[in-house]
Design a protein around this motif. Structure first.
Motif, PDB file in Angstrom:
ATOM      1  N   UNK A  55      46.450  45.859  34.346  1.00 38.26           N
ATOM      2  CA  UNK A  55      46.143  44.791  35.308  1.00 38.26           C
ATOM      3  C   UNK A  55      47.224  43.720  35.291  1.00 38.26           C
ATOM      4  N   UNK A  56      47.727  43.417  34.102  1.00 39.24           N
ATOM      5  CA  UNK A  56      48.823  42.449  34.009  1.00 39.24           C
ATOM      6  C   UNK A  56      50.071  42.991  34.694  1.00 39.24           C
ATOM      7  N   UNK A  57      50.353  44.289  34.519  1.00 39.20           N
ATOM      8  CA  UNK A  57      51.498  44.915  35.204  1.00 39.20           C
ATOM      9  C   UNK A  57      51.310  44.917  36.712  1.00 39.20           C
ATOM     10  N   UNK A  58      50.057  45.133  37.136  1.00 35.24           N
ATOM     11  CA  UNK A  58      49.757  45.126  38.569  1.00 35.24           C
ATOM     12  C   UNK A  58      50.040  43.757  39.167  1.00 35.24           C
ATOM     13  N   UNK A  59      49.680  42.684  38.434  1.00 38.81           N
ATOM     14  CA  UNK A  59      50.010  41.340  38.911  1.00 38.81           C
ATOM     15  C   UNK A  59      51.509  41.197  39.143  1.00 38.81           C
ATOM     16  N   UNK A  62      45.027  45.580  43.955  1.00 38.16           N
ATOM     17  CA  UNK A  62      43.995  44.538  43.827  1.00 38.16           C
ATOM     18  C   UNK A  62      42.617  45.188  43.686  1.00 38.16           C
ATOM     19  N   UNK A  63      42.365  46.218  44.475  1.00 33.96           N
ATOM     20  CA  UNK A  63      41.088  46.940  44.387  1.00 33.96           C
ATOM     21  C   UNK A  63      40.916  47.529  42.987  1.00 33.96           C
ATOM     22  N   UNK A  64      41.982  48.098  42.444  1.00 31.96           N
ATOM     23  CA  UNK A  64      41.911  48.671  41.091  1.00 31.96           C
ATOM     24  C   UNK A  64      41.570  47.594  40.066  1.00 31.96           C
ATOM     25  N   UNK A  65      42.224  46.443  40.162  1.00 33.82           N
ATOM     26  CA  UNK A  65      41.967  45.358  39.216  1.00 33.82           C
ATOM     27  C   UNK A  65      40.504  44.931  39.236  1.00 33.82           C
ATOM     28  N   UNK A  66      39.986  44.698  40.414  1.00 25.92           N
ATOM     29  CA  UNK A  66      38.608  44.219  40.490  1.00 25.92           C
ATOM     30  C   UNK A  66      37.600  45.314  40.194  1.00 25.92           C
ATOM     31  N   UNK A  67      37.950  46.551  40.429  1.00 27.37           N
ATOM     32  CA  UNK A  67      37.058  47.652  40.029  1.00 27.37           C
ATOM     33  C   UNK A  67      36.860  47.644  38.523  1.00 27.37           C
ATOM     34  N   UNK A  68      37.962  47.538  37.777  1.00 31.56           N
ATOM     35  CA  UNK A  68      37.880  47.492  36.313  1.00 31.56           C
ATOM     36  C   UNK A  68      37.075  46.280  35.870  1.00 31.56           C
ATOM     37  N   UNK A  69      37.314  45.130  36.494  1.00 34.60           N
ATOM     38  CA  UNK A  69      36.596  43.906  36.123  1.00 34.60           C
ATOM     39  C   UNK A  69      35.096  44.054  36.353  1.00 34.60           C
ATOM     40  N   UNK A  70      34.716  44.631  37.476  1.00 32.25           N
ATOM     41  CA  UNK A  70      33.286  44.790  37.785  1.00 32.25           C
ATOM     42  C   UNK A  70      32.641  45.800  36.845  1.00 32.25           C
ATOM     43  N   UNK A  71      33.357  46.877  36.519  1.00 36.88           N
ATOM     44  CA  UNK A  71      32.831  47.860  35.559  1.00 36.88           C
ATOM     45  C   UNK A  71      32.552  47.191  34.221  1.00 36.88           C
ATOM     46  N   UNK A  72      33.482  46.369  33.758  1.00 40.60           N
ATOM     47  CA  UNK A  72      33.295  45.679  32.483  1.00 40.60           C
ATOM     48  C   UNK A  72      32.127  44.701  32.547  1.00 40.60           C
ATOM     49  N   UNK A  73      31.958  44.028  33.683  1.00 39.42           N
ATOM     50  CA  UNK A  73      30.825  43.105  33.823  1.00 39.42           C
ATOM     51  C   UNK A  73      29.501  43.852  33.795  1.00 39.42           C
ATOM     52  N   UNK A  79      46.250  37.129  39.547  1.00 37.18           N
ATOM     53  CA  UNK A  79      47.020  37.847  40.560  1.00 37.18           C
ATOM     54  C   UNK A  79      46.562  37.507  41.961  1.00 37.18           C
ATOM     55  N   UNK A  80      45.251  37.372  42.132  1.00 34.17           N
ATOM     56  CA  UNK A  80      44.698  37.026  43.441  1.00 34.17           C
ATOM     57  C   UNK A  80      45.151  35.636  43.867  1.00 34.17           C
TER      58      UNK A  80
END
Length: 809
Positions: free
Chosen positions: A309-313, A440-451, A701-702
């Protein structure tokens, strides 16, 4: 040339300050998380790896399935090791470890200390486990009765020095004191080992019914000869069972009608490599609490995803800012710089940024490591990073991460056509915009899965804490190791019961938590036990006050009573055990067992307890029987007070009166209950931390992309406002695109999160349901956080004076 590249890279970082700060912050957090989790994973994977010949060392496991109850044990019988060594040449050496004696009271000056890190082992222990000696000959250290091997820490504690050879430790056992001769001193056992002992006593001093082939109370380790396949060696176990176990079992059970297949289904043995025990064992009564390979996989994946996610940013923000560097690329190409040199330049910029982020990450880890240790229950040291392996990782990681983060932007930026750029025909968007949106979709997908994972874990933990488990665990004070009271136990208990804060008390060796001592034996509904009517049942020795003190509920019959002498042969069973006695009321029926000599023991059922969870909620409730017998090793008291500290001081004073010089220790039943779920609690807390960090990186990133989008549409926003667009309309316009991306991430995350968390919940026999609102809360939270992140830039843009914007254009 390299120096020029480096100067250019540094100037670029300084020129684009905000972009650099966002990138470095995200990369520093990602790298810090990765380093911490790498330390954790490396420690988990290192357990027992330091033993010479570790590939040859295996443990004998036992699987017992009798009467419909399956038990997976880490222990085997006392005859297992010697018999396998005698009958099979593939066994080079064996050793047994016995720690059912519990803690030892060891005297120092005029005071006794309760030592729990103790075990009795065979003299061959050091043939299997080669440990470094400080003093003494380990090959013969435990050949004779009354000998003990101690660690350096234990020697310093009791003798003030590691020069302890020939000195004696005084061990108290009830009313007697026995001296043990120190025959060797070894280095402290490493923290990354299942063997955490400070005292190793000789096996010859264990009081045990030796030769009991069906009693499994010893950890048996084999050292196989080189070239022996342990899985091939397992095929000898059915032969062992028929030759040694069945003849012994014939004392208790009718085995004449049992075929080979049914015997192998009831009792079987297997081998587990030493290095697999810590992470791969799910068996009862491990020597020390183990880890879980699933959590190693999960933590590793989380570390990788946060770093990604940091690399994606970096990728998103670099490609988004490509317009600002388009002319630079065009001019450099016109002056003869080829694409290869531009790729080197942009990759070096990426690596420089990652190196800076790495320095901040190491600084973060230095301050975060103590908290991480507390979170994971580890004792990791920052000095580990100075080992050759980790130093190599710290050198390679910036290069790898820099390459990962910079390779796409390097090819993207270096691919600009100079003619189009210099004529002003270059446009940002197209495929690069779609790629950024996908990331961006990938980042938030991971974030929502963790939540979602965090909510599910904590919902299950709340279920565990609030479920009616069938006994009262709150306000129950436990006094540990009360054996030194000996004949004064009853007088001690009666003295405490005079205190108004103490409502009731009981002595027992058995408590309804996993870390309590327990025993399984075979029983039947008929005098002659068969595979059809027999079943395995836990039997606990308790007194008359056990059931009321722990608030257990009788559904039929009565509790033990001092008014009935016949209760010495009575039993109170739980509802599960009652099913094995047939239909109808079990009260008045008989339960049959045997002693070690094969004599039949007959017990009459006087009561039935409502089922209660006496083990972790990972397990179903098995058969249980309570027997009225003395077991004065643990005292439990139901208390009611607002000043617990004062009450404990008063109890301690009474203890010193009845057991002078003996160590006083206590705990609370609810704390012992919570310890059963310590792994899940730590996983839940860790999930919260990583979910928050992942979401923060995604929002970082957003925020950068939102800032870029506002800059790109400044003129459009000004024109819209001049034509009458409201501030609200402008904000909605800027936020809509990003919220749609978060919504798409939610749609992707839900089925993935459901699959993994549904599988995790299946590990519990008792579990909460998977409610729909969990997904709604996680998705809603992600949307609100994303909206807040984007709104900051959108509101700022909407509030700008359109005249100023258009005048500047």
């Amino acid at each position: 040339m390299f120096k020029t590249y480096l100067k250019t890279a540094w100037r670029s970082l300084i020129k684009h300050k905000v972009n650099s700060i966002i990138n470095i912050t995200g990369l520093a957090i990602g790298l810090a998380c990765s380093i911490l989790i790498t330390l954790y994973v490396a420690d988990e994977l290192s357990y027992d790896q330091f033993f010479p010949g570790k590939q040859q060392i295996v443990r004998v496991n036992t699987d017992f399935n009798f009467g419909g109850r399956e038990m997976k044990m880490a222990q085997s019988s006392d005859i297992m090791g010697p018999t396998l060594k005698k009958d099979y040449p593939q066994v080079q050496a064996y050793t047994r470890i016995y720690n059912n004696d519990g803690a030892r009271l060891i005297k120092k000056d005029n005071e006794y200390f309760n030592e729990k890190r103790v075990a009795s082992v065979d003299s061959t222990f050091f043939e299997v486990f080669e440990l470094p000696a400080i003093a003494g000959d380990l090959s013969h250290a435990l050949d004779k009765p009354g000998t003990v091997v101690v660690t350096a820490s234990a020697a310093k504690k009791y003798f003030g020095t590691t020069d302890a050879l020939g000195r004696r430790l005084e061990i108290k056992n009830e009313d007697s004191i026995k001296p043990f001769l120190v025959t060797a001193v070894i280095k402290d056992m490493p923290a990354n080992s299942q063997f955490q002992f400070d005292f190793l006593f000789d096996m010859q001093d264990v009081h045990y019914n030796w030769g009991a082939a069906t009693s499994h109370n010893f950890y048996t380790y084999l050292k196989l000869k080189k070239g022996t396949d342990y899985q091939a060696f397992e095929k000898h176990f059915p032969e062992y069972v028929h030759k040694y176990v069945l003849p012994y079992a014939a004392r208790f059970i009718d085995v004449s009608s049992m075929g080979a297949d049914s015997v192998n289904q009831i009792l079987s043995y297997s081998l587990m490599p030493l290095t697999d025990v810590h992470l791969h064992s799910d068996r009862l009564s491990e020597i020390s609490p183990g880890g879980n390979i699933q959590y190693v996989y999960i933590f590793s994946a989380v570390a990788l995803f946060i770093l990604l996610m940091a690399c994606i940013n970096f990728i998103n923000l670099t490609t988004a800012k490509s317009g600002a560097r388009a002319k630079e690329v065009g001019v450099r190409k016109v002056f003869g710089t080829d694409r290869k040199q531009l790729i080197y330049q942009f990759l070096l910029e990426s690596i420089v940024m990652v190196v800076i982020a790495m320095l901040f990450a190491l600084l973060l880890d230095f301050f975060l490591l103590p908290g991480f240790n507390e979170l994971t229950g580890k004792n990791l040291s920052f000095s580990v990073l100075l080992s050759p392996g980790f130093l190599l990782m710290l050198v390679l990681l910036p290069l790898v991460v820099g390459f990962m983060a910079g390779i796409y932007p390097a090819f993207f930026l270096s691919g600009f056509r100079p003619v189009q750029v210099l004529k002003g025909k270059f446009k940002i968007g197209g495929r690069s915009g779609k790629f950024r949106n996908g990331l961006v979709v990938f980042q938030f997908s991971i974030s929502i899965i963790l939540m979602i994972a965090t909510i599910v874990v904590y919902r299950q933990l709340h279920y565990i804490q609030t479920k009616n488990i069938g006994f009262v665990k709150d306000q129950v004070l436990i006094l540990n190791e009360t054996g030194p009271l000996a004949d004064h136990a009853t007088a001690f208990k009666n003295e405490l019961l005079k205190m108004p804060e103490i409502k009731s008390g009981t002595f027992s060796g058995y408590l309804p938590v996993s870390n309590s001592f327990r025993a399984d034996n075979s029983y039947s509904a008929a005098p002659v036990m068969t595979s059809a009517n027999g079943f395995s049942m836990q039997d606990w020795k308790v007194d008359e006050d056990y059931i009321p003190t722990l608030g257990m509920q009788l559904v039929q019959g009565r509790n033990f009573s001092r008014d009935f002498v016949s209760d010495s042969t009575a039993v109170v069973i739980n509802e599960t055990a009652a099913k094995y006695l047939g239909a109808g009321n079990p009260v008045g029926k008989y339960l049959y067992g045997t002693d070690y000599q094969g004599n039949i023991l007959k017990y009459h059922v006087i009561g039935v307890l409502k089922n209660f969870n006496y083990e972790s909620l990972h397990s179903n409730i098995g058969p249980l029987g309570l027997f009225l017998k003395s077991s004065p090793y643990t005292a439990s008291f139901k208390v009611s007070t607002s000043n617990m500290a004062q009450l404990i001081d008063r109890i301690k004073n009474v203890w010193e009166k009845f057991a002078p010089g003996m160590p006083f220790s206590y705990r609370f039943l609810d704390d012992s209950f919570n310890e059963m779920y310590l792994t899940e609690t730590r996983a839940g807390t860790t999930a919260i931390v990583f979910a928050a960090l992942a979401l923060f990186i995604a929002c970082l990133g957003l925020f950068g992309l939102g800032m870029f989008a506002v800059e790109q549409r400044t003129k459009e926003i000004g024109i819209r406002k001049v034509l009458g667009a409201s501030n609200r309309g402008i904000i909605q316009l800027l936020c809509r695109e990003f919220l749609l991306l978060v919504l798409l991430a939610f749609v992707i995350a839900v089925p993935v999160a459901w699959f993994f968390m549904h599988s995790w919940l299946q590990e519990f026999a008792f579990r909460t349901n998977f409610a729909w609102w969990i997904f709604a809360v996680a998705g809603g939270a992600a949307m609100l956080i994303a909206l807040f992140t984007i709104s900051f830039q959108a509101i700022k843009a909407a509030m700008r004076n359109p005249v100023t914007v258009l005048k500047a254009e």
